[in-house]
Design a protein around this motif. Structure first.
Motif, PDB file in Angstrom:
ATOM      1  N   LEU A 189     132.298  70.135  68.041  1.00 33.55           N
ATOM      2  CA  LEU A 189     132.472  71.157  69.075  1.00 33.55           C
ATOM      3  C   LEU A 189     132.201  72.543  68.499  1.00 33.55           C
ATOM      4  CD1 LEU A 189     135.679  69.866  70.918  1.00 33.55           C
ATOM      5  CD2 LEU A 189     133.273  69.513  71.532  1.00 33.55           C
ATOM      6  N   ASP A 190     132.631  72.790  67.260  1.00 31.86           N
ATOM      7  CA  ASP A 190     132.325  74.067  66.611  1.00 31.86           C
ATOM      8  C   ASP A 190     130.815  74.240  66.457  1.00 31.86           C
ATOM      9  OD1 ASP A 190     134.955  74.881  66.340  1.00 31.86           O
ATOM     10  OD2 ASP A 190     135.196  73.931  64.373  1.00 31.86           O
ATOM     11  N   GLU A 191     130.137  73.147  66.099  1.00 34.42           N
ATOM     12  CA  GLU A 191     128.674  73.206  65.954  1.00 34.42           C
ATOM     13  C   GLU A 191     128.021  73.489  67.296  1.00 34.42           C
ATOM     14  OE1 GLU A 191     125.644  72.530  62.825  1.00 34.42           O
ATOM     15  OE2 GLU A 191     127.800  72.818  62.858  1.00 34.42           O
ATOM     16  N   ALA A 192     128.543  72.882  68.358  1.00 32.10           N
ATOM     17  CA  ALA A 192     128.005  73.121  69.701  1.00 32.10           C
ATOM     18  C   ALA A 192     128.173  74.582  70.092  1.00 32.10           C
ATOM     19  CB  ALA A 192     128.695  72.215  70.715  1.00 32.10           C
ATOM     20  N   ALA A 193     129.331  75.176  69.776  1.00 35.19           N
ATOM     21  CA  ALA A 193     129.562  76.586  70.087  1.00 35.19           C
ATOM     22  C   ALA A 193     128.574  77.474  69.337  1.00 35.19           C
ATOM     23  CB  ALA A 193     130.999  76.966  69.734  1.00 35.19           C
ATOM     24  N   ARG A 194     128.275  77.129  68.092  1.00 35.14           N
ATOM     25  CA  ARG A 194     127.309  77.918  67.318  1.00 35.14           C
ATOM     26  C   ARG A 194     125.911  77.797  67.907  1.00 35.14           C
ATOM     27  NH1 ARG A 194     130.180  75.319  62.946  1.00 35.14           N
ATOM     28  NH2 ARG A 194     131.700  76.744  62.030  1.00 35.14           N
TER      29      ARG A 194
ATOM     30  N   ALA B 266     123.688  80.746  69.339  1.00 35.92           N
ATOM     31  CA  ALA B 266     122.308  80.990  68.913  1.00 35.92           C
ATOM     32  C   ALA B 266     121.423  81.301  70.114  1.00 35.92           C
ATOM     33  CB  ALA B 266     121.763  79.775  68.163  1.00 35.92           C
ATOM     34  N   LEU B 267     121.695  80.645  71.235  1.00 33.54           N
ATOM     35  CA  LEU B 267     120.952  80.932  72.463  1.00 33.54           C
ATOM     36  C   LEU B 267     121.248  82.350  72.937  1.00 33.54           C
ATOM     37  CD1 LEU B 267     119.335  80.292  75.020  1.00 33.54           C
ATOM     38  CD2 LEU B 267     121.379  79.201  75.954  1.00 33.54           C
ATOM     39  N   ARG B 268     122.517  82.746  72.897  1.00 36.55           N
ATOM     40  CA  ARG B 268     122.890  84.091  73.341  1.00 36.55           C
ATOM     41  C   ARG B 268     122.245  85.145  72.446  1.00 36.55           C
ATOM     42  NH1 ARG B 268     129.197  84.011  73.202  1.00 36.55           N
ATOM     43  NH2 ARG B 268     128.945  86.129  74.014  1.00 36.55           N
TER      44      ARG B 268
ATOM     45  N   GLY C  58     115.513  77.613  75.282  1.00 37.11           N
ATOM     46  CA  GLY C  58     116.835  77.727  75.899  1.00 37.11           C
ATOM     47  C   GLY C  58     117.357  76.398  76.406  1.00 37.11           C
ATOM     48  N   PRO C  59     116.567  75.673  77.231  1.00 38.65           N
ATOM     49  CA  PRO C  59     117.015  74.355  77.678  1.00 38.65           C
ATOM     50  C   PRO C  59     117.300  73.405  76.520  1.00 38.65           C
ATOM     51  CG  PRO C  59     115.205  75.120  79.045  1.00 38.65           C
ATOM     52  CD  PRO C  59     115.340  76.108  77.928  1.00 38.65           C
ATOM     53  N   LEU C  60     116.475  73.464  75.462  1.00 38.85           N
ATOM     54  CA  LEU C  60     116.701  72.582  74.319  1.00 38.85           C
ATOM     55  C   LEU C  60     118.040  72.889  73.655  1.00 38.85           C
ATOM     56  CD1 LEU C  60     115.964  70.515  72.177  1.00 38.85           C
ATOM     57  CD2 LEU C  60     114.601  72.280  71.019  1.00 38.85           C
TER      58      LEU C  60
ATOM     59  N   ALA D 168     131.803  80.295  75.109  1.00 34.11           N
ATOM     60  CA  ALA D 168     130.384  80.559  74.850  1.00 34.11           C
ATOM     61  C   ALA D 168     129.521  80.084  76.010  1.00 34.11           C
ATOM     62  CB  ALA D 168     129.962  79.862  73.553  1.00 34.11           C
ATOM     63  N   VAL D 169     129.841  78.897  76.559  1.00 34.81           N
ATOM     64  CA  VAL D 169     129.077  78.366  77.682  1.00 34.81           C
ATOM     65  C   VAL D 169     129.244  79.247  78.919  1.00 34.81           C
ATOM     66  CG1 VAL D 169     128.820  76.411  79.253  1.00 34.81           C
ATOM     67  CG2 VAL D 169     129.150  76.004  76.809  1.00 34.81           C
ATOM     68  N   GLU D 170     130.463  79.689  79.152  1.00 33.63           N
ATOM     69  CA  GLU D 170     130.702  80.554  80.312  1.00 33.63           C
ATOM     70  C   GLU D 170     129.937  81.869  80.191  1.00 33.63           C
ATOM     71  OE1 GLU D 170     134.905  80.934  80.523  1.00 33.63           O
ATOM     72  OE2 GLU D 170     135.236  78.830  81.112  1.00 33.63           O
TER      73      GLU D 170
END
Length: 264
Positions: free
Chosen positions: A182-187, A191-193, A158-160, A240-242
């Protein structure tokens, strides 16, 4: 002069001398005769440990190209590389800033039947996420993530993932607000969720302190909020972060309530 004789386990000083000799041969073939004398040295001790040490010396000095040449010569002599060889080669490429070669080495490592350790997998993933010189990374990180994330301890995944998303945000800013990153970051955050699930299962599989620190780092790396709809990539990432932050808060509250109940 007569050829240098090496024992099966040469000392670090001897290996350092061999590395210096090889560099001199490679950079001044008209004086040293190309790879000839280095070949004599290596052929006397065709052991992986010798090559591993030499590749490791390349890594410490940031000489990724020399590490790759030594690795190629190792295969030419039919010396079978082991897991230490590949880890040293990946580290040498990453220290030289060559994440593409490091990625290639990790794939070759897997093809040879060796799995990267957690440190190697994490270093590669973060180097790919923060790779400079490319405007976008459409689909570059996620295949590696799915392949090598299992090499990382469950509590550290998760932290990674959050740190990878932060790396992508910082790389996007360096590239002038690259939307693909930014799209890659959202994906990655999604993936974490997907992996962690709904709030109750989230806490038990995470290192809470590391997760909280990584989440704060990601929040600090997010692009500034603007008008709704102004940037679909930015809005998707922030949402996604929220969602992850809310799930983490709910999980932490549930865990704390459970602990209080047990103490009572």
């Amino acid at each position: 002069p007569s050829p240098l004789t090496l024992t099966p386990h040469p000392s670090p000083l001897t290996l350092t001398f061999c590395f210096g000799l090889w560099r001199a041969q490679a950079s001044q073939p008209e004086i040293w005769g190309g790879m000839g004398r280095y070949g004599e040295i290596c052929e006397q001790v065709p052991e992986p440990s010798v090559f591993n040490s030499l590749i490791g010396l390349c890594g410490k000095s940031g000489e990724g190209e020399y590490a790759l040449r030594i690795f190629a010569y190792m295969k030419q002599l039919e010396v079978i590389p082991n897991s230490t060889t590949f880890r040293a080669l990946v580290a040498a490429c990453l220290n030289a800033g060559d994440s593409a070669r490091a990625e290639q080495a990790v794939h070759e490592m897997a093809a040879a039947g060796w799995e990267p350790d957690a440190e190697t997998a994490e270093s590669l993933l973060r180097a790919v996420a923060s790779r400079q010189g490319e405007v976008s990374l459409p689909g570059r990180l996620l295949p590696l993530l799915h392949r090598f994330l299992p090499c990382v301890e469950p509590a550290a995944r998760g932290p990674l993932l959050l740190r990878l998303a932060a790396d992508l945000c910082e790389a996007s800013e360096r590239c002038g607000g690259d939307a693909a990153r930014l799209d890659e970051a959202a994906r990655v955050v999604d993936a974490l969720r997907f992996q962690a699930g709904a709030p109750p299962p989230l806490a038990p599989v995470l290192d809470e302190a590391a997760f909280g620190a990584a989440l704060r780092q990601l929040h600090a790396s997010l692009p500034p909020a603007g008008k709704p709809g102004e940037s679909a990539s930015r809005d998707r990432l922030r949402a996604a972060v929220e969602a992850v932050a809310a799930a983490h808060t709910a999980s932490s509250t549930t865990a704390a309530s459970g602990g209080a109940g047990e103490e009572a």
